[in-house]
Design a protein around this motif. Structure first.
Motif, PDB file in Angstrom:
ATOM      1  N   GLY A  30      31.598  30.450  34.445  1.00 21.38           N
ATOM      2  CA  GLY A  30      30.346  30.612  35.199  1.00 21.38           C
ATOM      3  C   GLY A  30      30.577  31.263  36.556  1.00 21.38           C
ATOM      4  N   THR A  31      31.672  30.915  37.194  1.00 19.55           N
ATOM      5  CA  THR A  31      32.010  31.494  38.496  1.00 19.55           C
ATOM      6  C   THR A  31      32.298  32.988  38.355  1.00 19.55           C
ATOM      7  OG1 THR A  31      32.935  29.385  39.253  1.00 19.55           O
ATOM      8  CG2 THR A  31      33.636  31.371  40.439  1.00 19.55           C
ATOM      9  N   ILE A  32      33.081  33.342  37.358  1.00 20.51           N
ATOM     10  CA  ILE A  32      33.415  34.754  37.126  1.00 20.51           C
ATOM     11  C   ILE A  32      32.143  35.552  36.849  1.00 20.51           C
ATOM     12  CG2 ILE A  32      34.637  36.384  35.614  1.00 20.51           C
ATOM     13  CD1 ILE A  32      36.514  34.677  37.388  1.00 20.51           C
ATOM     14  N   GLN A  51      34.569  39.020  44.443  1.00 16.82           N
ATOM     15  CA  GLN A  51      33.681  39.870  43.662  1.00 16.82           C
ATOM     16  C   GLN A  51      34.346  41.211  43.373  1.00 16.82           C
ATOM     17  OE1 GLN A  51      29.993  40.076  45.829  1.00 16.82           O
ATOM     18  NE2 GLN A  51      29.328  38.054  45.155  1.00 16.82           N
ATOM     19  N   GLN A  52      35.057  41.761  44.353  1.00 11.84           N
ATOM     20  CA  GLN A  52      35.781  43.010  44.136  1.00 11.84           C
ATOM     21  C   GLN A  52      36.759  42.851  42.973  1.00 11.84           C
ATOM     22  OE1 GLN A  52      37.812  44.732  47.500  1.00 11.84           O
ATOM     23  NE2 GLN A  52      36.107  44.306  48.890  1.00 11.84           N
ATOM     24  N   GLN A  53      37.520  41.775  43.000  1.00  8.94           N
ATOM     25  CA  GLN A  53      38.539  41.584  41.976  1.00  8.94           C
ATOM     26  C   GLN A  53      37.905  41.357  40.598  1.00  8.94           C
ATOM     27  OE1 GLN A  53      41.459  38.490  42.628  1.00  8.94           O
ATOM     28  NE2 GLN A  53      42.971  39.679  41.509  1.00  8.94           N
ATOM     29  N   ALA A  54      36.848  40.553  40.534  1.00  9.76           N
ATOM     30  CA  ALA A  54      36.192  40.286  39.251  1.00  9.76           C
ATOM     31  C   ALA A  54      35.605  41.575  38.664  1.00  9.76           C
ATOM     32  CB  ALA A  54      35.110  39.221  39.420  1.00  9.76           C
ATOM     33  N   ILE A  55      34.971  42.382  39.501  1.00 14.45           N
ATOM     34  CA  ILE A  55      34.391  43.643  39.033  1.00 14.45           C
ATOM     35  C   ILE A  55      35.504  44.600  38.617  1.00 14.45           C
ATOM     36  CG2 ILE A  55      33.158  45.714  39.807  1.00 14.45           C
ATOM     37  CD1 ILE A  55      31.284  43.783  41.347  1.00 14.45           C
ATOM     38  N   HIS A  56      36.565  44.644  39.393  1.00 14.61           N
ATOM     39  CA  HIS A  56      37.695  45.508  39.042  1.00 14.61           C
ATOM     40  C   HIS A  56      38.249  45.138  37.670  1.00 14.61           C
ATOM     41  CE1 HIS A  56      41.976  47.069  40.031  1.00 14.61           C
ATOM     42  NE2 HIS A  56      41.280  47.981  39.417  1.00 14.61           N
ATOM     43  N   LEU A  57      38.462  43.854  37.444  1.00 15.87           N
ATOM     44  CA  LEU A  57      39.011  43.418  36.160  1.00 15.87           C
ATOM     45  C   LEU A  57      38.068  43.764  35.012  1.00 15.87           C
ATOM     46  CD1 LEU A  57      40.467  39.937  37.161  1.00 15.87           C
ATOM     47  CD2 LEU A  57      41.756  42.011  36.620  1.00 15.87           C
ATOM     48  N   ALA A  58      36.778  43.488  35.193  1.00 15.31           N
ATOM     49  CA  ALA A  58      35.814  43.678  34.110  1.00 15.31           C
ATOM     50  C   ALA A  58      35.485  45.143  33.853  1.00 15.31           C
ATOM     51  CB  ALA A  58      34.533  42.898  34.410  1.00 15.31           C
ATOM     52  N   GLU A  91      39.027  36.809  29.600  1.00 19.08           N
ATOM     53  CA  GLU A  91      40.317  37.248  30.120  1.00 19.08           C
ATOM     54  C   GLU A  91      40.358  37.153  31.645  1.00 19.08           C
ATOM     55  OE1 GLU A  91      41.728  40.538  26.812  1.00 19.08           O
ATOM     56  OE2 GLU A  91      40.104  41.063  28.202  1.00 19.08           O
ATOM     57  N   ALA A  92      39.239  37.481  32.281  1.00 20.14           N
ATOM     58  CA  ALA A  92      39.159  37.364  33.743  1.00 20.14           C
ATOM     59  C   ALA A  92      39.287  35.902  34.170  1.00 20.14           C
ATOM     60  CB  ALA A  92      37.859  37.970  34.256  1.00 20.14           C
ATOM     61  N   VAL A  93      38.730  34.978  33.367  1.00 20.56           N
ATOM     62  CA  VAL A  93      38.855  33.540  33.643  1.00 20.56           C
ATOM     63  C   VAL A  93      40.334  33.164  33.696  1.00 20.56           C
ATOM     64  CG1 VAL A  93      38.560  31.257  32.573  1.00 20.56           C
ATOM     65  CG2 VAL A  93      36.619  32.812  32.752  1.00 20.56           C
ATOM     66  N   HIS A  94      41.094  33.604  32.720  1.00 14.41           N
ATOM     67  CA  HIS A  94      42.518  33.273  32.663  1.00 14.41           C
ATOM     68  C   HIS A  94      43.288  33.945  33.798  1.00 14.41           C
ATOM     69  CE1 HIS A  94      42.189  31.002  29.020  1.00 14.41           C
ATOM     70  NE2 HIS A  94      41.597  32.017  28.402  1.00 14.41           N
ATOM     71  N   TYR A  95      42.947  35.189  34.087  1.00 13.63           N
ATOM     72  CA  TYR A  95      43.658  35.935  35.124  1.00 13.63           C
ATOM     73  C   TYR A  95      43.394  35.332  36.506  1.00 13.63           C
ATOM     74  CZ  TYR A  95      45.492  39.854  37.789  1.00 13.63           C
ATOM     75  OH  TYR A  95      46.227  40.632  38.652  1.00 13.63           O
ATOM     76  N   LEU A  96      42.115  35.022  36.785  1.00 15.26           N
ATOM     77  CA  LEU A  96      41.739  34.525  38.115  1.00 15.26           C
ATOM     78  C   LEU A  96      41.810  33.010  38.228  1.00 15.26           C
ATOM     79  CD1 LEU A  96      38.705  36.905  38.747  1.00 15.26           C
ATOM     80  CD2 LEU A  96      41.003  37.073  39.735  1.00 15.26           C
ATOM     81  N   ASP A  97      41.965  32.330  37.088  1.00 15.64           N
ATOM     82  CA  ASP A  97      42.039  30.869  37.059  1.00 15.64           C
ATOM     83  C   ASP A  97      40.812  30.231  37.708  1.00 15.64           C
ATOM     84  OD1 ASP A  97      43.217  28.485  36.255  1.00 15.64           O
ATOM     85  OD2 ASP A  97      44.280  28.237  38.169  1.00 15.64           O
TER      86      ASP A  97
END
Length: 177
Positions: free
Chosen positions: A158-160, A132-139, A148-154
């Motif tokens: 829906g999960t992102i 969650q930290q990483q997803a929020i940081h990216l967004a 873009e977060a989907v591609h970065y985090l693979d």
């Protein structure tokens, strides 16, 4: 209380009070600039975003709606959207990417300001699960779209979205404790 001061200043700004607007700028510009620098990775672009944001704040001060959040939150969203517009423009022009790569999962918000609320936000972000930290940081701090977060985090879209939504809900609960 800082929120009350900002509310008085935005109300006076809505009535065309230039001194109130100058005081509001003086109290908030450092925070907004730090957010834009963090998102854009470039001070000149961040200053451009801030200038545009404050023009919009001046012209739309009467549009602020107290029930939707604090004055500072409203102002941050204006600056953030302007920074995102600049990021998108940079991508379209295929210039050097302005997005900072997320290094691990650490979110450095110390540059925002030296206030208790920033320290509280740091503490609350630190309590989130790593994904969650990483997803929020990216967004929110790097301006990535969900895709873009989907591609970065693979991970699936829906999960992102779930990580971001749940993380923001946890942050809100933590910040209101």
């Amino acid at each position: 209380m800082e929120k009350d001061v900002h509310l008085k200043l935005i109300s006076a700004t809505a009535l065309g009070d230039r001194k109130a607007f100058a005081a509001l700028y003086q109290q908030t510009s450092g925070k907004l600039l730090a957010i834009c620098i963090n998102m854009l990775g470039n001070r000149a672009l961040a200053e451009e975003a801030i200038q545009d944001a404050y023009v919009k704040i001046w012209h739309n001060a009467a549009e602020y709606q107290r029930h939707k959040g604090t004055v500072l939150t409203w102002m941050i969203s204006i600056a953030r959207y302007r920074a995102l517009d600049i990021l998108r423009y940079q991508k379209v022009r295929k210039e050097e990417p302005m997005l900072n790569e997320a290094e691990g999962n650490a979110i450095d918000l110390e540059t925002l300001a030296d206030t208790g609320s920033v320290h509280q936000l740091n503490r609350c972000i630190g309590e989130l699960p790593q994904e969650q930290q990483q997803a929020i940081h990216l967004a929110y701090f790097n301006g990535y779209s969900h895709q873009e977060a989907v591609h970065y985090l693979d991970k699936p879209l829906g999960t992102i979205k779930s990580w971001i939504r749940r993380g923001l809900q946890q942050l809100q609960r933590c910040l209101t404790r």
